[in-house]
Design an enzyme around this catalytic site. Structure first.
Site, PDB file in Angstrom:
ATOM      1  N   TYR A  52       0.818  -1.218   0.000  1.00  0.00           N
ATOM      2  CA  TYR A  52       0.000   0.000   0.000  1.00  0.00           C
ATOM      3  C   TYR A  52       0.852   1.268   0.000  1.00  0.00           C
ATOM      4  O   TYR A  52       0.441   2.288  -0.562  1.00  0.00           O
ATOM      5  CB  TYR A  52      -0.998  -0.009   1.167  1.00  0.00           C
ATOM      6  CG  TYR A  52      -2.097  -1.016   0.930  1.00  0.00           C
ATOM      7  CD1 TYR A  52      -3.165  -0.720   0.088  1.00  0.00           C
ATOM      8  CD2 TYR A  52      -2.047  -2.281   1.505  1.00  0.00           C
ATOM      9  CE1 TYR A  52      -4.153  -1.656  -0.170  1.00  0.00           C
ATOM     10  CE2 TYR A  52      -3.025  -3.228   1.260  1.00  0.00           C
ATOM     11  CZ  TYR A  52      -4.079  -2.909   0.416  1.00  0.00           C
ATOM     12  OH  TYR A  52      -5.046  -3.841   0.163  1.00  0.00           O
ATOM     13  N   ASN A  88     -13.188   3.101  -5.219  1.00  0.00           N
ATOM     14  CA  ASN A  88     -11.757   3.311  -5.434  1.00  0.00           C
ATOM     15  C   ASN A  88     -11.104   3.910  -4.197  1.00  0.00           C
ATOM     16  O   ASN A  88     -11.707   4.722  -3.501  1.00  0.00           O
ATOM     17  CB  ASN A  88     -11.532   4.228  -6.638  1.00  0.00           C
ATOM     18  CG  ASN A  88     -12.106   3.630  -7.908  1.00  0.00           C
ATOM     19  OD1 ASN A  88     -12.218   2.415  -8.019  1.00  0.00           O
ATOM     20  ND2 ASN A  88     -12.480   4.476  -8.848  1.00  0.00           N
ATOM     21  N   ASP A  90      -8.133   5.492  -4.506  1.00  0.00           N
ATOM     22  CA  ASP A  90      -7.302   6.618  -4.938  1.00  0.00           C
ATOM     23  C   ASP A  90      -8.044   7.926  -4.662  1.00  0.00           C
ATOM     24  O   ASP A  90      -9.187   7.932  -4.221  1.00  0.00           O
ATOM     25  CB  ASP A  90      -6.954   6.480  -6.434  1.00  0.00           C
ATOM     26  CG  ASP A  90      -8.195   6.497  -7.321  1.00  0.00           C
ATOM     27  OD1 ASP A  90      -8.944   7.487  -7.295  1.00  0.00           O
ATOM     28  OD2 ASP A  90      -8.420   5.504  -8.052  1.00  0.00           O
ATOM     29  N   HIS A 105     -14.714   1.927   0.318  1.00  0.00           N
ATOM     30  CA  HIS A 105     -13.650   0.956   0.563  1.00  0.00           C
ATOM     31  C   HIS A 105     -12.398   1.590   1.162  1.00  0.00           C
ATOM     32  O   HIS A 105     -11.322   1.009   1.109  1.00  0.00           O
ATOM     33  CB  HIS A 105     -13.296   0.208  -0.739  1.00  0.00           C
ATOM     34  CG  HIS A 105     -14.380  -0.725  -1.184  1.00  0.00           C
ATOM     35  ND1 HIS A 105     -14.454  -1.249  -2.453  1.00  0.00           N
ATOM     36  CD2 HIS A 105     -15.464  -1.228  -0.524  1.00  0.00           C
ATOM     37  CE1 HIS A 105     -15.525  -2.030  -2.558  1.00  0.00           C
ATOM     38  NE2 HIS A 105     -16.154  -2.028  -1.408  1.00  0.00           N
ATOM     39  N   CYS A 132       0.579   6.496  15.871  1.00  0.00           N
ATOM     40  CA  CYS A 132      -0.701   7.124  15.540  1.00  0.00           C
ATOM     41  C   CYS A 132      -0.675   8.581  16.005  1.00  0.00           C
ATOM     42  O   CYS A 132      -0.317   8.854  17.147  1.00  0.00           O
ATOM     43  CB  CYS A 132      -1.835   6.364  16.243  1.00  0.00           C
ATOM     44  SG  CYS A 132      -3.440   7.183  16.151  1.00  0.00           S
ATOM     45  N   GLY A 171     -17.923   2.346 -14.516  1.00  0.00           N
ATOM     46  CA  GLY A 171     -16.652   1.623 -14.428  1.00  0.00           C
ATOM     47  C   GLY A 171     -16.593   0.573 -13.340  1.00  0.00           C
ATOM     48  O   GLY A 171     -15.557   0.366 -12.734  1.00  0.00           O
ATOM     49  N   SER A 173     -17.438  -3.540 -12.181  1.00  0.00           N
ATOM     50  CA  SER A 173     -17.601  -4.860 -12.768  1.00  0.00           C
ATOM     51  C   SER A 173     -18.952  -5.482 -12.435  1.00  0.00           C
ATOM     52  O   SER A 173     -19.392  -6.419 -13.083  1.00  0.00           O
ATOM     53  CB  SER A 173     -16.508  -5.790 -12.227  1.00  0.00           C
ATOM     54  OG  SER A 173     -16.693  -5.962 -10.825  1.00  0.00           O
ATOM     55  N   ASN A 197     -20.158   1.771 -18.713  1.00  0.00           N
ATOM     56  CA  ASN A 197     -19.039   0.869 -18.453  1.00  0.00           C
ATOM     57  C   ASN A 197     -18.390   0.466 -19.771  1.00  0.00           C
ATOM     58  O   ASN A 197     -19.036   0.473 -20.825  1.00  0.00           O
ATOM     59  CB  ASN A 197     -19.540  -0.383 -17.715  1.00  0.00           C
ATOM     60  CG  ASN A 197     -18.414  -1.127 -17.007  1.00  0.00           C
ATOM     61  OD1 ASN A 197     -17.510  -0.501 -16.459  1.00  0.00           O
ATOM     62  ND2 ASN A 197     -18.462  -2.449 -17.030  1.00  0.00           N
TER      63      ASN A 197
HETATM   64 ZN    ZN Z   1      -4.517   5.687  17.614  1.00  0.00          ZN
END
Ligand code: ZN
Length: 228
Positions: A52, A88, A90, A105, A132, A171, A173, A197
């Protein structure tokens, strides 16, 4: 007119973002189960972090395309009556000018703390296990919804679908639930439904209308229609 636009990998693919499920079933050379499940993170956190981290860094090399820009143009006209729900991770919708975007997501440019549960904007690497910003513990993970996890804000999405006039899928599936079920849900609530699509999706027959071609052509043309 109230509109919900669901977007998926197809809209970002035209900007050069690798799609989750290429023909070989790999994502940038990785099996999905090796990088996109909670189990993978438990077993090999450094592999998952590096994957990632690389995806996050790669965002700098891609740009929003005319489909992203067209949805921003639609938002400028419809305001709160448009919600973009994206699968997405991004940030191309935001960089294309959209502000009302729900990332069901999760997002590459966000970190989720397994200690305090807080989500923090994140543009750095996670592989070196930074603390964090909220609670100080080193339990950050990519803020991405993995297979087997519940997508974000399902209640808000459902409530918005309840009162939408038009549901448009761009876009996607039509294979990944729960997003694949939105068309039927919205249709039952009385919304008109439209698929834009590259190819007929798995659920293409569930839409009132389907148009097939590149998102960078179909979406601007459709937005022109709506605004015209
Ligand atoms: Zn935390």
């Amino acid at each position: 007119m109230r509109v919900v636009v669901l977007t998926g990998a197809g809209i970002s693919a035209e900007s050069g973002v690798p799609t989750f499920r290429d023909a070989d079933g790999l994502w940038e050379g990785h099996r999905v189960e090796d990088v996109a499940t909670p189990e993978a993170f438990d077993h090999q956190p450094s592999v998952v972090h590096r994957f990632y981290d690389a995806r996050r860094a790669a965002l700098l090399a891609v740009q929003p395309n005319p489909a992203h820009h067209a949805l921003a143009r639609l938002e400028a006209a419809l305001g709160d009556d448009l919600l973009v729900v994206t699968q997405n991770i991004d940030d191309l919708h935001e960089r294309g000018g959209s502000t009302r975007v729900l990332h069901m997501h999760g997002e590459l440019r966000s970190a989720l703390c397994r200690g305090c549960g807080g989500r923090s904007p994140w543009d750095h690497e996670l592989a070196d296990l930074p603390p964090c910003p909220r609670c100080g513990v080193t339990e950050l993970r990519p803020d991405v919804v993995w297979f087997g996890e519940v997508p974000y804000e399902m209640e808000r999405i459902q409530q918005t679908l309840d009162r939408t006039d038009l549901f448009v899928s761009v876009g996607t599936s039509g294979a990944v639930y729960p997003a694949a079920g939105f068309v039927q849900y919205a249709g039952r609530r009385g919304a008109r439904t439209l698929e834009l699509n590259l190819m007929p999706s798995e659920g293409t027959h569930l839409f009132d209308e389907a148009r097939h071609g590149p998102a960078s052509e179909l979406v601007p043309a459709w937005v022109d229609e709506v605004l015209g």
